[in-house]
Design a protein around this motif. Structure first.
Motif, short mmCIF file in Angstrom:
data_model
loop_
_atom_site.label_atom_id
_atom_site.label_comp_id
_atom_site.label_asym_id
_atom_site.label_seq_id
_atom_site.Cartn_x
_atom_site.Cartn_y
_atom_site.Cartn_z
N ALA A 5 0.83 -1.21 0.00
CA ALA A 5 0.00 0.00 0.00
C ALA A 5 0.86 1.26 0.00
O ALA A 5 0.51 2.27 -0.62
CB ALA A 5 -0.94 -0.01 1.20
N LYS A 6 2.00 1.22 0.69
CA LYS A 6 2.95 2.32 0.70
C LYS A 6 4.26 1.82 0.10
O LYS A 6 4.66 0.68 0.36
CB LYS A 6 3.18 2.82 2.13
CG LYS A 6 1.95 3.43 2.78
CD LYS A 6 2.26 3.90 4.20
CE LYS A 6 1.02 4.50 4.86
NZ LYS A 6 1.31 4.95 6.26
N PRO A 7 4.92 2.66 -0.70
CA PRO A 7 6.16 2.20 -1.36
C PRO A 7 7.18 1.64 -0.37
O PRO A 7 7.42 2.20 0.69
CB PRO A 7 6.68 3.48 -2.02
CG PRO A 7 5.47 4.33 -2.24
CD PRO A 7 4.58 4.05 -1.06
N THR A 8 7.74 0.50 -0.71
CA THR A 8 8.74 -0.15 0.12
C THR A 8 9.66 -0.99 -0.74
O THR A 8 9.28 -1.41 -1.85
CB THR A 8 8.09 -1.04 1.19
OG1 THR A 8 9.11 -1.64 2.00
CG2 THR A 8 7.26 -2.15 0.57
N LYS A 9 10.85 -1.22 -0.27
CA LYS A 9 11.81 -2.09 -0.95
C LYS A 9 11.75 -3.52 -0.42
O LYS A 9 12.52 -4.37 -0.84
CB LYS A 9 13.23 -1.54 -0.76
CG LYS A 9 13.47 -0.21 -1.47
CD LYS A 9 13.48 -0.37 -2.98
CE LYS A 9 13.87 0.92 -3.67
NZ LYS A 9 13.96 0.77 -5.14
N LYS A 10 10.83 -3.76 0.50
CA LYS A 10 10.74 -5.07 1.14
C LYS A 10 9.68 -5.93 0.45
O LYS A 10 8.53 -5.51 0.30
CB LYS A 10 10.40 -4.91 2.62
CG LYS A 10 11.47 -4.18 3.41
CD LYS A 10 11.08 -4.06 4.87
CE LYS A 10 12.16 -3.36 5.69
NZ LYS A 10 11.78 -3.24 7.12
N THR A 11 10.07 -7.14 0.08
CA THR A 11 9.19 -8.04 -0.67
C THR A 11 9.20 -9.43 -0.06
O THR A 11 10.26 -9.95 0.31
CB THR A 11 9.62 -8.13 -2.14
OG1 THR A 11 9.61 -6.81 -2.72
CG2 THR A 11 8.69 -9.04 -2.95
N ILE A 12 8.02 -10.03 0.01
CA ILE A 12 7.88 -11.44 0.43
C ILE A 12 7.62 -12.27 -0.82
O ILE A 12 6.68 -12.00 -1.58
CB ILE A 12 6.72 -11.63 1.42
CG1 ILE A 12 6.80 -10.63 2.59
CG2 ILE A 12 6.70 -13.08 1.93
CD1 ILE A 12 7.96 -10.83 3.51
N VAL A 13 8.44 -13.28 -1.05
CA VAL A 13 8.23 -14.23 -2.15
C VAL A 13 7.57 -15.47 -1.57
O VAL A 13 8.11 -16.10 -0.66
CB VAL A 13 9.56 -14.59 -2.84
CG1 VAL A 13 9.33 -15.62 -3.94
CG2 VAL A 13 10.22 -13.32 -3.41
#
Length: 314
Positions: A88-96
């Motif tokens: 919802a808010k820009p982030t560099k964190k991703t869950i695969v």
């Protein structure tokens, strides 16, 4: 001499008939275990209606904006498919996220919702032979481990070198997650792993299921199916080992398993946890069923996952 020759021919014929029978049985169980198709031993997914605790997640997933990503498998040049959902808010964190046996990306909606609510981007690939990805065999996480490394590299390519990534999976996806953890060239941007009810290795899991479902000993049938899989699909059941892979891992891992799991037996998580070489945490969730820990205890599950990510995914 003639009598001896007759006995030899008779014995050879018996051996040939037995070998043909075992090979035929092996091909039958290869189709049951390795060929993607509806499986009679899998329970049908329940219909989620209003009032069900998963209903909000299902409705969110139906309507949330999804990007379609594609990748080529690490071997056999298969076209793989995934959904990517921005935070919802820009982030560099991703869950695969890695799904389970005969599952697909869409069936992981509740976990996508969980991680989205925690503020992360989410990537949901379809494994080989599942969903919209190509493939005529189930890899049980072993060939897929290399595919997920490629997905991880695609996240980095699209989101930047300052990306931070955690891999998560349930059941076969949990085993896949652990198998990825032992791959030599996993990018440094992968900060941690979360596995839920994964098995120690494919041989042990299929041998367990052969006994539970068909009352069959693991030898020689499981070995025969493994050999067929090796020839046709390029991997054997014994080499497909999450246990061996976690011994190579040095990054944080959260192990989750249901207390009364009779599909991937709960006892499998203990040697996995013990073998892992990185910072680690174990959560045994009360309740019955396979891959139902989040559904059975969503508050405990969410709290534990959130605390783990807060510790290692800053």
């Amino acid at each position: 001499m003639k009598k001896r020759n007759k006995i030899l021919i008779a014995c050879t014929s018996v051996v040939a008939v037995m070998a043909a029978g075992l090979f035929g049985a092996g091909m039958y169980f290869y189709k049951v275990a390795v060929v993607p198709a509806p499986k009679s031993f899998l329970s049908k997914p329940e219909k989620i209606k209003p009032g069900n605790k998963l209903y909000p997640a299902q409705e969110w997933y139906k309507h949330v904006e999804k990007q379609r990503w594609h990748e080529i498998s690490a071997t056999r040049h298969l076209k793989l498919d995934a959904n990517y959902i921005k935070a919802a808010k820009p982030t560099k964190k991703t869950i695969v996220i890695a799904h389970g046996f005969m599952g697909d990306k869409d069936k992981m909606f509740s976990y996508a919702y969980l991680f989205h609510n925690l503020g992360y981007n989410v990537l949901l690939p379809d494994a080989r032979g599942h969903g919209d990805s190509q493939g005529k065999y189930i890899g049980y996480g072993w060939p897929d481990r290399l595919d997920y490394v490629k997905w991880i590299k695609q996240v980095i390519a699209k989101n930047g070198q300052d990306s931070k990534i955690v891999m998560f999976g349930t059941s076969m996806g949990g085993a896949t997650t652990m198998m990825v953890s032992g791959v030599k060239d996993v990018p440094k941007q992968v900060k941690a792993y979360i596995e839920d009810c994964g098995y120690t290795d494919v041989y042990s899991e299929i041998a367990y299921q052969a006994k539970q479902l068909y009352h069959l000993p693991n030898w020689p049938l499981v070995n025969i199916v493994s050999m067929i899989t090796d020839v046709k699909d390029g991997y054997s059941f014994k080499e497909a080992s999450a246990l061996k892979q976690v011994k190579k891992n040095r990054r944080p891992m959260l192990f989750i398993h249901g207390a009364h799991d009779h599909f991937v037996p709960t006892r499998m998580v203990y040697p996995l946890y013990k073998a892992d070489r990185g910072p680690k945490q174990l959560l045994i969730v009360p309740g019955r069923g396979h891959a139902r820990s989040y559904q059975n205890h969503p508050e405990l599950y969410t709290k534990t996952v959130k605390q783990f990510l807060g510790r290692y995914f800053k």
